[in-house]
Structures are given as C-alpha cells and as structure tokens.
Enzyme design. Structure first.
Site, short mmCIF file in Angstrom:
data_model
loop_
_atom_site.label_atom_id
_atom_site.label_comp_id
_atom_site.label_asym_id
_atom_site.label_seq_id
_atom_site.Cartn_x
_atom_site.Cartn_y
_atom_site.Cartn_z
N ARG A 39 -0.54 -0.50 -6.67
CA ARG A 39 0.38 0.22 -5.73
C ARG A 39 1.35 -0.91 -4.84
NH1 ARG A 39 -0.78 5.06 -3.03
NH2 ARG A 39 -0.34 3.98 -1.00
N ARG A 54 6.52 -9.98 -5.77
CA ARG A 54 8.02 -10.23 -5.70
C ARG A 54 8.17 -11.80 -5.88
NH1 ARG A 54 8.59 -6.93 -1.19
NH2 ARG A 54 9.01 -4.87 -2.00
N ARG A 110 -13.85 8.59 0.14
CA ARG A 110 -14.23 7.41 1.08
C ARG A 110 -13.73 7.89 2.51
NH1 ARG A 110 -17.39 3.41 1.93
NH2 ARG A 110 -16.41 1.57 2.55
N ARG A 129 -8.09 -2.85 9.20
CA ARG A 129 -6.44 -3.39 9.72
C ARG A 129 -6.60 -2.56 11.17
NH1 ARG A 129 -3.62 0.33 5.04
NH2 ARG A 129 -4.69 2.05 5.06
N GLU A 143 -9.20 0.40 12.25
CA GLU A 143 -9.44 1.26 11.08
C GLU A 143 -10.78 0.84 10.46
OE1 GLU A 143 -6.07 2.82 9.00
OE2 GLU A 143 -7.04 2.73 7.07
N TYR A 174 -4.80 10.14 -5.31
CA TYR A 174 -4.39 9.18 -4.36
C TYR A 174 -2.88 9.28 -4.19
CZ TYR A 174 -4.50 4.63 -2.09
OH TYR A 174 -4.42 3.70 -1.00
N ASP A 191 1.07 9.93 -2.31
CA ASP A 191 1.83 9.72 -1.15
C ASP A 191 2.39 10.74 -0.80
OD1 ASP A 191 1.36 6.73 -1.02
OD2 ASP A 191 2.98 6.37 -2.34
#
Ligand code: UDP
Length: 370
Positions: free
Chosen positions: A174, A178, A251, A282, A302, A350, A352
C-alpha cells in the site's frame, strides 16, 4: 413487492457501502430501510464535533481515488477541500517523512540524489528469487534492512499483533517508494476531505431514506428477513452464517481522545510512532484535515488491540488461515440469492473508501435498477 414484504431492500449497516446502496435503491424508487446497531449513521467515517473540530471517531479517513466516476459521484453530494495527506514517522525521537522518498533517505543516510539513494537501497536489499511470501520478505526486497528495522518492523508488529514473517506481503505494498522529494502519501489524482466533514456525505446519501439507529439486525433477524425482499448485508460475514465454519479473526483499535488547550500540537494530521515500545501506533490531530484555526485542538492516540467478541472489528486479517476460512463463507454467500454482501466486514477485505463506493455502485448495476 411480494405479499407480506414491507421493504424492497433492507440495508444492514449504515457505512459507506450501505449508504451508497441505499441511495441507489431510493433513487430508483425502491422502498428501503437502513438499520445500524450503532447510535449514529456513517459507519467508520462518522465524525463527532468536539470544540468546533470534526473528530473522526473511528480513525483517520482520507478520501483518495483515481477513479473519475467515483470522484464525480462523491462530488455530486459534497465538495472536497484540497487536503493532501502526508505522514511523519517518529523513530527514537527523530522525524522521518513517509511514504519512503528522498526526504526519508536523506534523513536516514544523508544521501541527496536519486542515484545515491538507489545505490544505498540496492546495498541494503535482499533480492528474492520468487514472489515474497510474507511482509518481512516484501519489505526487505523493496526497501532493505535499515528502513525495515527503523520504520516498518515495530509499527507493523504492534499494528497487527503478529510478527512480520507471519503477515501477508500485500499490506506493505500500500505504501509507495519514491525517488523524488514528494511526501504525498497517496499517488491518486483526486484527494481531499469533504467540506464540513464526512457526516455531510452520509447525510446526503441517506437523505429521504428511512433509517433506524441502535437497531441490531441479529436481535430480530427473522422479522427483518420476513419484511425485506432483499438484504444488503455489511456486517461480519462469519456472524451472518452463525460461525458455521468457525470464527474469522479481526484486528481492533481503540482511541484515546483528548482536547488540548493549544492551537497546534504536532503540526500535522498524522504522526506515526514507529518504535515497538510505544503502545500507540499514531496520533491524529483532527483539525489539520480541515485546516482548522480553532484555539484548541483535539488529538486521538490510536492503540491497536486484539479483537475479542463484543469489540469492534476494524481490519480483516488476510493471512493464509483466515483467507481460507473466508473462502468457505464466500461460497455460502454466493448461494444466498436475496442478499448482497459488501464492505470491509462482509467481504473480509482491506478496502479503501473509493473501492467500497465502486463496489457498491457495481453491485447495484447488477441489480438491474434503471
Ligand atoms: N507501515 C509501516 N510504517 C509506517 C506506516 C505504515 O510499516 O509508519 C506499514 C504497516 O505494515 C501498515 C501498512 O504499511 O500496516 C499500511 O499502512 P497504512 O498507513 O496505509 O494503513 P492504514 O492507514 O490503512 O491503517
């Protein structure tokens, strides 16, 4: 509608999949009822207004897509702001840019050009003869040892509660890698947060649709099945089939949310805490998604958590064991002619947000609704 039926469609779950299906059903003149066991609509994109800030109660959602049709669809309900997601990772007190790019490589190794960075990664990589079999192999083949150990291993293992060699490779795919100084988290062409927050999108999708909150499908399953011609089911697929083949694993996550008396706590919407010994993954500072200028700020820590019965299932765990078990349920689902299964929990995927919308729109095309 057949005799005795009160609704053409009963939608179980008022998240994005359910809301898009309900919208399409209503649009075509069908009688539809949406029920949700939570006290509010919106599934995991629900926001609560705290201190004038839209607080995403179920974790950070950033809308991003390359699908023009999906983008046009959501924009027909709400406008989006120009938020561009980028994430920082804090490791041993130092800040690194994510996803992995030249800024990250510079901070790690002092390399300043794409060529130097590529050379460094090439030295660090473990080349693979075959397809990576797990997340650790995938990460070592993609970015090498330093990045794996500093930025991936601790975060991933606390997020999933499993060792990296026991996790599927696709999870890490995911994240882009770069060789430019580009900190954008997503490559997608269309991105943003709905102006006024996600509740606006859900309100518009469900406008004119009958809804009931705090309403558990399983408490009166027989009645619902008798009342509706067809059901759109977005809950856990194993529960729908009474755990016939056993329980799927999920989870879970919990958030600790705090209002702070300062205008800017961390200077970014999301900072990942990648060290294994810090218990949260996070901190989300919600106002930054909407460029908020309030005097206070709201943050959410979190904490990933093992899922137990009664807890909220957030992520499917797509390892070999659970994938095989899901396959058995999916076979049963295919035989249920009057039920559409969709979304993260019913498809054990999973997903989006844009993929969920695309799938919901497709499911309803298949319904031959004009
Ligand atoms: N990841 C990581 N370090 C980070 C952020 C992400 O190793 O600082 C890995 C981790 O394995 C995670 C995956 O990338 O499960 C996907 O992260 P993403 O932030 O996309 O997950 P989500 O926001 O959907 O929870």
């Amino acid at each position: 509608m057949a005799v005795g039926k009160q609704y053409d469609y009963l939608v179980v779950g008022a998240g994005l999949f359910g809301a898009v299906c309900a919208y399409r059903a209503k649009q075509s003149g069908r009688k539809v009822l949406v029920i949700d066991k939570r006290p509010q609509l919106g599934g995991n994109i629900y926001c609560e207004n705290i201190a004038g800030i839209n607080v995403q109660q179920y974790g950070a959602h950033i809308f991003h897509t390359n699908n023009r049709q999906v983008w046009d669809f959501v924009n027909s309900f709400v406008e989006f702001n120009n938020y561009r997601h980028s994430v920082l990772a804090k490791a041993d007190g130092k800040i690194f840019n994510l996803p992995f790019n030249l800024n990250t490589f510079y901070a790690l190794w002092g390399v300043t050009t794409p060529r130097e960075a590529a050379q460094k990664i090439a030295e660090q990589k473990t080349p693979l003869a075959t397809e990576p079999q797990n997340l650790e192999e995938q990460a070592l083949a993609l970015v090498g040892r330093d990045i794996y150990e500093i930025l991936i291993k601790g975060y991933t293992e606390k997020q999933w509660g499993r060792r990296c060699p026991d996790l599927p490779a696709f999870i890490i795919k995911r994240l882009p890698v770069r060789f430019t100084f580009d900190n954008s988290y997503f490559d997608d062409r269309y991105q943003g947060i709905p102006l006024g927050g996600y509740n606006k999108l859900i309100e518009k999708l469900l406008s004119g649709v009958e809804t009931r909150t705090s309403c558990d499908f399983f408490a009166e399953r027989r009645q619902w099945e008798a009342w509706a011609e067809k059901i759109v089911y977005t809950g856990e697929i194993d529960r729908y089939f009474n755990y016939e083949f056993g329980k799927l694993e999920y989870r879970s996550i919990r958030w600790e949310t705090e209002v702070l008396a300062c205008p800017n706590y961390q200077g970014a919407a999301v900072v990942n805490y990648v060290d294994g010994q810090i218990p949260y993954t996070r901190i989300i500072e919600h106002k930054h998604f909407e460029f908020g200028a309030q005097a206070q700020t709201v943050i959410s820590r979190e904490y990933p958590a093992e899922w137990q019965e009664g807890a909220e299932p957030f992520y499917p765990i797509n390892d070999a064991k659970n994938t095989a078990l899901y396959g058995k349920y999916a076979e049963l689902a295919q035989k249920e002619e009057n039920v559409i299964f969709g979304g993260r929990l019913a498809e054990y995927k999973y997903y989006d947000m844009d993929e969920v919308i695309e799938k919901a729109l497709k499911s309803f095309e298949a319904e031959n609704i004009p």
